[in-house]
Enzyme design. Structure first.
Site, PDB file in Angstrom:
ATOM      1  N   PHE A  74       2.148  -1.078  -0.815  1.00 49.96           N
ATOM      2  CA  PHE A  74       3.147  -1.940  -0.157  1.00 49.96           C
ATOM      3  C   PHE A  74       4.549  -1.344  -0.329  1.00 49.96           C
ATOM      4  O   PHE A  74       4.857  -0.756  -1.358  1.00 49.96           O
ATOM      5  CB  PHE A  74       3.117  -3.359  -0.745  1.00 49.96           C
ATOM      6  N   PRO A  75       5.398  -1.524   0.707  1.00 51.03           N
ATOM      7  CA  PRO A  75       6.783  -1.080   0.544  1.00 51.03           C
ATOM      8  C   PRO A  75       7.433  -1.823  -0.624  1.00 51.03           C
ATOM      9  O   PRO A  75       7.172  -3.001  -0.850  1.00 51.03           O
ATOM     10  CB  PRO A  75       7.423  -1.471   1.882  1.00 51.03           C
ATOM     11  N   CYS A  76       8.239  -1.081  -1.381  1.00 52.28           N
ATOM     12  CA  CYS A  76       8.794  -1.592  -2.642  1.00 52.28           C
ATOM     13  C   CYS A  76      10.017  -2.483  -2.400  1.00 52.28           C
ATOM     14  O   CYS A  76      11.005  -2.037  -1.842  1.00 52.28           O
ATOM     15  CB  CYS A  76       9.200  -0.370  -3.461  1.00 52.28           C
ATOM     16  N   GLN A  77       9.925  -3.740  -2.799  1.00 55.05           N
ATOM     17  CA  GLN A  77      11.042  -4.677  -2.606  1.00 55.05           C
ATOM     18  C   GLN A  77      11.213  -5.524  -3.857  1.00 55.05           C
ATOM     19  O   GLN A  77      10.218  -5.950  -4.449  1.00 55.05           O
ATOM     20  CB  GLN A  77      10.738  -5.627  -1.438  1.00 55.05           C
ATOM     21  N   ASN A 115       2.941   3.349  -5.328  1.00 58.50           N
ATOM     22  CA  ASN A 115       4.335   3.129  -4.957  1.00 58.50           C
ATOM     23  C   ASN A 115       5.210   4.306  -5.363  1.00 58.50           C
ATOM     24  O   ASN A 115       4.765   5.180  -6.085  1.00 58.50           O
ATOM     25  CB  ASN A 115       4.850   1.826  -5.590  1.00 58.50           C
TER      26      ASN A 115
END
Ligand SMILES: C[S@@+](CC[C@H](N)C(=O)[O-])C[C@H]1O[C@@H](n2cnc3c(N)ncnc32)[C@H](O)[C@@H]1O
Length: 363
Positions: A74-77, A115
């Site tokens: 998943f994109p890191c947020q 990630n």
């Protein structure tokens, strides 16, 4: 031994870098999802698994098959509040939350997250570390996961690239085993990993004649850079104003290493999704051009018969730069399969059918 292959559901699958490695290790990817068209078109072209092009937030868990492993890059947020699921209601936390939603519904034996290195220092809005929130959240999902994570360097595992990625492995607690990351298999002196070796016998291969043209500015600058050099080779007078400003005060800007041009006897640096010569070592060592699509695919350890399809050249570089190198995925996959094979087969089959049954079985 298990009589059936272990099933993988792959979220944020991209073009299939990780999934190809998991398949090579012996897993069966039964369902994959990504929002990006080039990623999904390339995935479909090369892989046999079902792949859905759709925003994960719009997919119900009923549409996703049962599985043994959920993989998610998943994109890191950052979260709005550490360790608190409520905090994730902040819009920026939703993609990690999507992976959790699927894990809660499927309760796979294994969870695999991938990630960027920056995840290790990413802070939540309250100042706590995002990585701690991820670990705590996974631990809390019934029946709980034993979590371990590590920053891995792809070249340590035979990928011709010094690429760092954080890999998380969660093993369902009721399996009673712990995961250990594989020991490095390659050293930095390995001649197989050099740029020179990567570029051997590449003429005529699919995607080799696809070369994204450089910007007019890069075209002017790159001829000054020698093999193995960087922007430091460019005479001051030829630098654009922004780079002149940085050159004049290197200390303040922490001596950045723009426009790196790796030499044939070096191991390439990280290929990024943006594929810009300024920030990623994407200049050919002896020709004044960007690497071709096939060349970056090789640096990422994709096999030569994995073909990148899509309408724009930039989108092909993007899906390759986003990928987990298949070779790294394979090595991790093999260690996971070995771990599961170390479990009593009856116990494992029970666990695959649900952890409630496992509890009954072990009484
Ligand atoms: C780091 S890449 C994953 C790479 C992949 N693991 C591989 O090995 O090729 C992250 C992916 O998340 C996808 N993505 C971002 N937002 C998404 C969403 N809302 N739904 C589905 N996919 C999404 C991006 O298109 C991108 O391909």
């Amino acid at each position: 031994m298990l009589n059936k292959k272990l099933k993988v559901v792959s979220l944020f699958s991209g073009c299939g870098g990780l999934d190809l490695g998991l398949e090579q290790a012996g897993f069966n990817v039964v369902w994959a999802n990504d929002i990006d068209k080039t990623a999904v078109d390339t995935y479909k072209y090369n892989m046999n698994s079902v792949v859905i092009q759709k925003d994960i937030t719009k997919i119900s868990t009923d549409e996703i098959p049962e599985c043994d492993l959920v993989a998610a890059g998943f994109p890191c947020q950052p979260f709005s509040s550490a360790g608190s699921r409520k905090g994730v209601s902040d819009e920026r936390g939703t993609l990690f939350e999507e992976a959790i939603r699927v894990i809660e519904a499927k309760k796979p034996l294994i969870v695999l997250f991938e990630n960027v290195r920056g995840l290790l220092s990413t802070k939540n809005l309250d100042g706590s570390l995002l990585i701690d929130s991820i670990v705590e959240t996974l631990k809390d999902i019934e029946p709980g996961y034993n979590i371990t994570y590590k920053l891995l360097k792809a070249s340590d595992y035979g990928v011709p690239q010094q690429r760092y990625r954080v890999i998380f492995i969660g093993i369902r607690k009721d399996l009673g085993v712990d995961y250990e990351f594989p020991e490095p298999t390659h050293s930095l002196n390995d001649p197989d990993l050099t740029v020179g070796n990567v570029l051997k016998n590449i003429a005529g291969l699919p995607n080799q004649d696809e070369i994204w043209e450089l910007s007019p500015q890069s075209k002017k600058l790159i001829p000054f850079i020698k093999e193995g050099g960087s922007w430091k080779d460019i005479p001051f007078d030829h630098l654009p104003p922004r780079l002149k400003k940085i050159r004049e005060d290197m200390k303040k800007y922490r001596a950045p290493n723009f426009y790196r041009r790796f030499a044939r006897d070096e191991i390439n640096g990280t290929i990024t999704a943006a594929a810009t010569p300024e920030n990623c070592g994407i200049i050919h060592p002896i020709e004044n051009r960007r690497y071709s699509v096939r060349e970056v695919a090789r640096i990422q350890s994709f096999p030569d018969n994995f073909i990148f399809v899509g309408t724009s050249l930039a989108s092909k570089y993007k899906v390759i730069g986003n990928a987990v190198p298949p070779k790294l995925g394979k090595i991790i996959g093999e260690t996971l399969i070995n771990l599961l094979h170390s479990i009593d087969p009856k116990k494992l089959e029970q666990a695959r059918n649900g952890y409630e049954q496992l509890k009954l079985f072990s009484v």
